[in-house]
Motif scaffolding. Structure first.
Motif, PDB file in Angstrom:
ATOM      1  N   ASN A  25      45.562  25.097  52.892  1.00 43.82           N
ATOM      2  CA  ASN A  25      46.349  24.025  53.502  1.00 43.82           C
ATOM      3  C   ASN A  25      45.977  23.842  54.969  1.00 43.82           C
ATOM      4  O   ASN A  25      46.820  23.629  55.834  1.00 43.82           O
ATOM      5  N   PHE A  26      44.650  23.954  55.242  1.00 41.29           N
ATOM      6  CA  PHE A  26      44.103  23.775  56.594  1.00 41.29           C
ATOM      7  C   PHE A  26      44.696  24.773  57.580  1.00 41.29           C
ATOM      8  O   PHE A  26      44.852  24.472  58.767  1.00 41.29           O
ATOM      9  N   ARG A  27      44.992  25.976  57.106  1.00 43.32           N
ATOM     10  CA  ARG A  27      45.584  27.013  57.951  1.00 43.32           C
ATOM     11  C   ARG A  27      44.928  28.346  57.615  1.00 43.32           C
ATOM     12  O   ARG A  27      44.697  28.660  56.451  1.00 43.32           O
ATOM     13  N   LEU A  28      44.629  29.145  58.627  1.00 45.09           N
ATOM     14  CA  LEU A  28      43.982  30.434  58.432  1.00 45.09           C
ATOM     15  C   LEU A  28      45.005  31.501  58.092  1.00 45.09           C
ATOM     16  O   LEU A  28      46.009  31.657  58.798  1.00 45.09           O
ATOM     17  N   GLN A  29      44.740  32.217  57.015  1.00 50.74           N
ATOM     18  CA  GLN A  29      45.633  33.295  56.611  1.00 50.74           C
ATOM     19  C   GLN A  29      44.785  34.512  56.231  1.00 50.74           C
ATOM     20  O   GLN A  29      43.597  34.389  55.936  1.00 50.74           O
ATOM     21  N   HIS A  30      45.395  35.697  56.279  1.00 49.67           N
ATOM     22  CA  HIS A  30      44.657  36.901  55.912  1.00 49.67           C
ATOM     23  C   HIS A  30      44.128  36.782  54.489  1.00 49.67           C
ATOM     24  O   HIS A  30      44.836  36.328  53.575  1.00 49.67           O
ATOM     25  N   ALA A  31      42.888  37.174  54.305  1.00 51.36           N
ATOM     26  CA  ALA A  31      42.304  37.171  52.965  1.00 51.36           C
ATOM     27  C   ALA A  31      42.942  38.260  52.123  1.00 51.36           C
ATOM     28  O   ALA A  31      43.409  39.281  52.632  1.00 51.36           O
ATOM     29  N   SER A  32      42.972  38.065  50.834  1.00 53.30           N
ATOM     30  CA  SER A  32      43.489  39.083  49.923  1.00 53.30           C
ATOM     31  C   SER A  32      42.562  40.288  49.916  1.00 53.30           C
ATOM     32  O   SER A  32      41.397  40.220  50.349  1.00 53.30           O
ATOM     33  N   ALA A  33      43.063  41.411  49.396  1.00 55.74           N
ATOM     34  CA  ALA A  33      42.226  42.607  49.287  1.00 55.74           C
ATOM     35  C   ALA A  33      41.003  42.343  48.428  1.00 55.74           C
ATOM     36  O   ALA A  33      39.897  42.825  48.720  1.00 55.74           O
ATOM     37  N   GLN A  34      41.184  41.560  47.368  1.00 52.38           N
ATOM     38  CA  GLN A  34      40.061  41.236  46.485  1.00 52.38           C
ATOM     39  C   GLN A  34      39.009  40.402  47.218  1.00 52.38           C
ATOM     40  O   GLN A  34      37.804  40.646  47.088  1.00 52.38           O
ATOM     41  N   ASP A  35      39.453  39.415  47.998  1.00 52.61           N
ATOM     42  CA  ASP A  35      38.509  38.574  48.730  1.00 52.61           C
ATOM     43  C   ASP A  35      37.825  39.352  49.849  1.00 52.61           C
ATOM     44  O   ASP A  35      36.635  39.146  50.127  1.00 52.61           O
TER      45      ASP A  35
END
Length: 375
Positions: free
Chosen positions: A335-345
C-alpha cells in the motif's frame, strides 16, 4: 525490534538506498497531488496505479495520507540507527510543469508542495542523475532543483549547466567530510539528450566506463580529497532486472577505488538488490534495488521480488574509508508504505544475496530479521 550492534561510535555511519520514486501514484495519495494525467501507452491517469495496488492488497488506501506515511517502519529503524548521513537516488521530478519529455514512455513527478515527504525522512543528499528527473522537461528539472534547494536538501548529478551538474557535493559530519560524486549512464535508460552542456541544464552523464573517464573522476577527487575525507561515488547504471553484473561495471568500480581514490561505490537502477563486493576493503553496491515505488499490482518479473526493499547501513573507518561492517534491514512495500519484511521474505533475501555475493568472495548472514555482510 532491536537491531544488531552497529560498528564503533567512531565509525562513519551511512544510510544508502536505491531508487526513491515518490511520483505518479504515490504523489496522488499525498496532500498536494499534481494533475494525474499521464502520457503512457497503457495508463493515462496516475490514480489507476492506486487502484491496482488496492486490488492486490485487498485494502483501501485512505487519502490523503500523512507526509511520513510512505516511510512506515523505516522511520523507527532510522531513529535506532541515527546514521551520520542518509543518501538516496531520487527518481522523481518535483514539478507542476505539464509537458512531458517527447516520446518518453514513463513519467514520474511529484508536486513541489509534497517535498515535505522527503524532509520527513531526513535525507541529507539526493542524486538526480537518473532516467526520471527530466521526465517533465528541462523546466521540470529546474523546478526540482529549486524545490530541493528551498527545502534545504543537498543534491548532485544535475545542474543548470555542465559545470554545475558534474560538481561534487561536500557534506560535513562530526566524523569528517564526505565527498559525493553523482552520475548516470545511458545503460540505465537516461537519454543522451539529457546530458548537461555548457549552455543548457541537464545531468552528469558519463560518456563511457573507459580509462579516460576514470582519469577525469580521479582529477576531481584529487582536487578535493584531504586526509580524513570519505568519497562516495553514486552511479545510476545498468538494466532494471536480472542479477548479472557486467564485467565493465566491475572493472570500472575497481578502477574507481584503485585509481580515482573512491571509497564507496553506490550503484542503483536495478529494481531489486544485486550482488555486493568488498574490494581492497572498500564497499561496492552494484545495484541497491528500489526503495520505494508504485509498482504494486503490476505483473511481470515476480521472480525478482521487486516488492522487497533494503536499507543499507555501512559503517566506515573515517580515516581510511574502509568498510567496518554492513548491515541491511529488509522491508516490503505494501500500500505504498514500507513495512518490515516477514521472516520468510528476509530468509529469501538472505539466500538470494548470499548466492550473488559469493561470486565476489562475500556472503550474507541472517541475524534475527537483519542481514549482515560477511567478507
Amino acid at each position: 525490534m532491536a537491531l544488531p550492534p552497529a560498528g564503533s561510535s567512531a565509525s562513519l555511519s551511512l544510510f544508502l538506498c536505491g531508487d526513491v520514486m515518490t511520483g505518479r501514484a504515490i504523489d496522488q495519495i499525498l496532500p498536494h497531488p499534481v494533475d494525474p494525467q499521464l502520457y503512457e501507452s497503457y495508463v493515462q491517469d496516475a490514480r489507476h496505479y492506486i487502484q491496482m495496488a488496492e486490488k492486490k492488497s485487498g485494502q483501501k488506501i485512505q487519502r490523503p495520507v500523512p507526509l511520513d506515511y510512505v516511510w512506515g517502519d523505516a522511520l523507527e529503524v532510522w531513529r535506532q540507527r541515527t546514521p551520520d548521513l542518509k543518501l538516496i537516488n531520487l527518481e522523481t521530478s518535483l514539478t507542476t510543469h505539464s509537458v512531458p519529455w517527447p516520446a518518453k514512455e514513463v513519467q514520474y513527478r511529484m508536486h513541489p508542495a509534497n517535498v515535505a515527504v522527503l524532509t520527513a525522512a531526513g535525507f541529507n543528499f539526493c542524486s538526480l542523475a537518473n532516467n526520471h528527473t527530466l521526465d517533465w522537461g528541462r523546466e521540470g528539472l529546474l523546478e526540482t532543483m529549486e524545490t530541493l534547494q528551498k527545502a534545504g536538501i543537498p543534491f548532485g548529478g544535475a545542474g543548470k549547466d555542465q559545470a554545475e551538474a558534474v560538481k561534487p557535493t561536500l557534506l560535513q559530519t562530526q566524523k569528517g567530510r564526505v565527498i559525493i560524486l553523482a552520475c548516470g549512464l545511458e545503460s540505465s535508460g537516461i537519454p543522451k539528450a539529457w546530458a548537461a552542456t555548457p549552455a543548457q541544464p541537464g545531468l552528469h552523464l558519463l560518456p563511457d566506463l573507459g580509462s579516460d573517464t576514470v582519469e577525469t573522476i580521479a582529477e576531481q577527487v584529487i582536487a578535493l580529497k584531504a586526509p580524513g575525507d570519505v568519497v562516495v561515488f553514486s552511479v545510476h547504471w545498468g538494466s532494471n532486472w536480472g542479477y548479472e553484473i557486467p564485467p565493465s561495471h566491475r572493472r570500472f568500480a575497481h578502477d574507481l577505488i584503485d585509481v580515482a581514490g573512491v571509497d564507496l561505490v553506490f550503484g542503483h537502477s536495478s529494481h531489486h538488490p544485486r550482488g555486493i563486493e568488498v574490494f581492497r576493503q572498500k564497499l561496492i553496491v552494484y545495484g541497491a534495488g528500489d526503495f520505494l515505488n508504485d509498482y504494486e499490482g503490476i505483473g511481470g518479473h515476480e521472480q525478482f521480488r521487486g516488492d522487497l526493499s533494503l536499507m543499507y547501513f555501512p559503517d566506515l573507518d573515517p580515516a581510511t574509508g574502509q568498510l567496518v561492517s554492513l548491515q541491511m534491514v529488509p522491508l516490503q512495500i505494501k500500500n505504498f508504505r514500507l513495512q518490515h519484511a516477514s521472516a520468510q521474505d528476509a530468509a529469501w533475501l538472505r539466500d538470494t544475496l548470499n548466492r550473488e555475493c559469493e561470486k565476489f568472495g562475500a556472503g550474507v548472514a541472517l541475524q534475527d530479521k537483519y542481514l549482515i555482510l560477511t567478507f
